[in-house]
Design an enzyme around this catalytic site. Structure first.
Site, short mmCIF file in Angstrom:
data_model
loop_
_atom_site.label_atom_id
_atom_site.label_comp_id
_atom_site.label_asym_id
_atom_site.label_seq_id
_atom_site.Cartn_x
_atom_site.Cartn_y
_atom_site.Cartn_z
N ARG A 16 0.84 -1.21 0.00
CA ARG A 16 0.00 0.00 0.00
C ARG A 16 0.87 1.25 0.00
O ARG A 16 0.55 2.24 -0.65
CB ARG A 16 -0.96 -0.03 1.20
CG ARG A 16 -1.83 -1.27 1.11
CD ARG A 16 -3.20 -1.20 1.71
NE ARG A 16 -3.88 -2.45 1.35
CZ ARG A 16 -4.58 -3.21 2.17
NH1 ARG A 16 -4.75 -2.82 3.42
NH2 ARG A 16 -5.14 -4.32 1.75
N ARG A 25 -9.19 -0.99 4.82
CA ARG A 25 -9.11 -0.02 3.72
C ARG A 25 -10.20 1.03 3.76
O ARG A 25 -9.94 2.21 3.50
CB ARG A 25 -9.13 -0.77 2.38
CG ARG A 25 -7.81 -1.40 2.03
CD ARG A 25 -7.94 -2.44 0.94
NE ARG A 25 -8.58 -3.65 1.43
CZ ARG A 25 -8.83 -4.72 0.66
NH1 ARG A 25 -8.51 -4.70 -0.61
NH2 ARG A 25 -9.40 -5.80 1.18
N GLY A 48 -13.11 -5.18 2.27
CA GLY A 48 -12.80 -6.04 1.12
C GLY A 48 -12.49 -5.36 -0.20
O GLY A 48 -12.52 -6.00 -1.23
N LYS A 69 -16.68 -11.91 11.36
CA LYS A 69 -16.27 -10.85 10.44
C LYS A 69 -16.41 -11.34 9.00
O LYS A 69 -15.48 -11.91 8.43
CB LYS A 69 -14.82 -10.45 10.75
CG LYS A 69 -14.23 -9.43 9.78
CD LYS A 69 -12.98 -8.78 10.34
CE LYS A 69 -12.30 -7.90 9.32
NZ LYS A 69 -11.26 -7.06 9.89
N GLU A 88 -13.00 -14.66 10.73
CA GLU A 88 -13.13 -13.95 9.45
C GLU A 88 -13.01 -14.88 8.25
O GLU A 88 -11.91 -15.15 7.78
CB GLU A 88 -12.08 -12.83 9.34
CG GLU A 88 -12.18 -12.06 8.03
CD GLU A 88 -11.15 -10.94 7.87
OE1 GLU A 88 -10.20 -10.88 8.66
OE2 GLU A 88 -11.32 -10.14 6.94
P1 13P Z 1 -10.49 -4.59 4.64
O1 13P Z 1 -11.54 -3.84 5.39
O2 13P Z 1 -9.49 -3.72 3.94
O3 13P Z 1 -11.07 -5.67 3.78
O4 13P Z 1 -9.62 -5.35 5.72
C1 13P Z 1 -10.27 -6.00 6.74
C2 13P Z 1 -9.36 -6.99 7.30
O5 13P Z 1 -9.02 -6.92 8.46
C3 13P Z 1 -8.87 -8.07 6.43
O6 13P Z 1 -8.41 -9.13 7.21
#
Ligand code: 13P
Length: 333
Positions: free
Chosen positions: A27, A288, A256, A213, A171
């Site tokens: 990034r 993000r 995401g 998540k 997640e």
């Molecule tokens: P994003 O919100 O950028 O998808 O990241 C969440 C996250 O913790 C990914 O493991």
């Protein structure tokens, strides 16, 4: 159970700042920011010292490098967060690797030695953890065996967390990459969540002491038929109602790759339309969608820190408003 409840209390949500070194460097590279331990530290100092962050953020997910780091004045990040009323968490998986004999599918690693690492993180002050499984949608994907392997690993991780006194953030991310339809994403997400909860039960995870998540149900990024906010929120909430037990206190979505504004608008719509009928809180755990504007303003320059922090607090507030169903496009002006 208390920590799980606290993570989704007061309409707050989680800030994921647990990018691994390679992801953080990627990034930074896109914006021409030097990729060093010091720039990564300085960036995380900017985040944790943002004034008022604790008004909208209940917990921050750290990474092995960041949980050990300090401000320039030597105050540990852990103390800065705790003083701000933010619960520290830690990413504990060691990344998604190719799953043998399953082209296009990944398995998340990190179970070996996990009990000892969790004990250390708890002792340092972490009170929750995160493990991300990634699931691709495509021709014949996800396979049943790929999906079961990932669900099993998530469940093994979750029980170990609870044994150590840490709330597991579970997640399973169905990826947005590809040209699959909204319906394909819905079917895959439903199958993934069903398997995840079967495995969580098998491994004796206390549902009241975890947070899910998940992804939103969305068409693939290159699908020719994109969906309206209402179509996405209907598909997502219906999928969750079918698969997530009411004992789970909260669902905190990942972003995401959605734009920051779209992620807030969709979270808002779900809460406006369904909140009164749902057994669990619908919250956020964005990386993000909270950080991207901040990173773009900061650009690695000390002079931009204040403006970058303002962008961070703005996104945090927008997402808290979205939990209340009070987010509007006017907030972005
Ligand atoms: P994003 O919100 O950028 O998808 O990241 C969440 C996250 O913790 C990914 O493991």
């Amino acid at each position: 159970m208390d920590t799980a409840k606290a993570l989704v209390a007061d309409d707050k949500g989680l800030l994921a700042m647990d990018e691994s070194d390679p992801t953080c460097n990627k990034r930074f590279a896109k914006l021409g920011i030097p990729q060093t331990v010091e720039t990564r530290r300085a960036y995380r100092e900017l985040i944790v010292t943002t004034p008022g962050l604790g008004e909208s953020i209940s917990g921050a997910i750290l990474y092995d490098e960041t949980i050990r780091q300090k401000k320039k004045d030597s105050t540990p990040f852990l103390k800065v967060l705790t003083d701000a009323g933010i619960i520290p968490g830690i990413k504990v998986d060691t990344g998604a690797k190719d799953l043998a004999a399953h082209p296009g599918e990944k398995i998340t690693e990190g179970l070996d030695g996990l009990r000892d690492r969790l004990a250390e993180y708890f002792q340092m002050g972490a009170r929750f953890a995160k493990w991300r499984a990634v699931i691709a949608v495509g021709d014949g994907l996800p396979s049943r065996s790929g999906l079961e392997a990932n669900a099993h690993a998530l469940a093994r991780y979750a029980t170990l967390c609870q044994e150590a006194g840490l709330v597991p953030i579970v997640e399973p991310e169905v990826l947005m990459d590809g040209d699959h339809t909204l319906e394909q994403c819905r079917a895959a997400t439903e199958e993934v969540l069903r398997n995840v909860f079967i495995q969580l039960n098998c491994q004796r995870v206390l549902l009241e002491g975890m947070i899910l998540k998940p992804n939103l149900v969305l068409p693939g990024l290159t699908c020719s038929q994109q969906a309206s906010v209402d179509e996405v929120t209907d598909a997502t909430v219906n999928c969750l109602l079918r698969t997530v037990p009411a004992a789970v206190p909260g669902i905190a979505f990942l972003s995401g790759g959605q734009s920051a504004e779209l992620a807030s608008a969709r979270l808002n719509a779900m809460n406006v339309r369904f909140k009164s009928r749902l057994p669990w809180a619908l919250a956020f755990s964005f990386a993000r969608a909270i950080q991207q504007p901040t990173l773009e303003i900061w650009q690695g320059k000390e002079a931009n820190v204040k403006a970058a922090q303002q962008a961070l607090i703005h996104r945090a507030r927008c997402n808290r408003a979205a939990r209340r169903g009070e987010y509007t496009a006017a907030m972005e002006r």
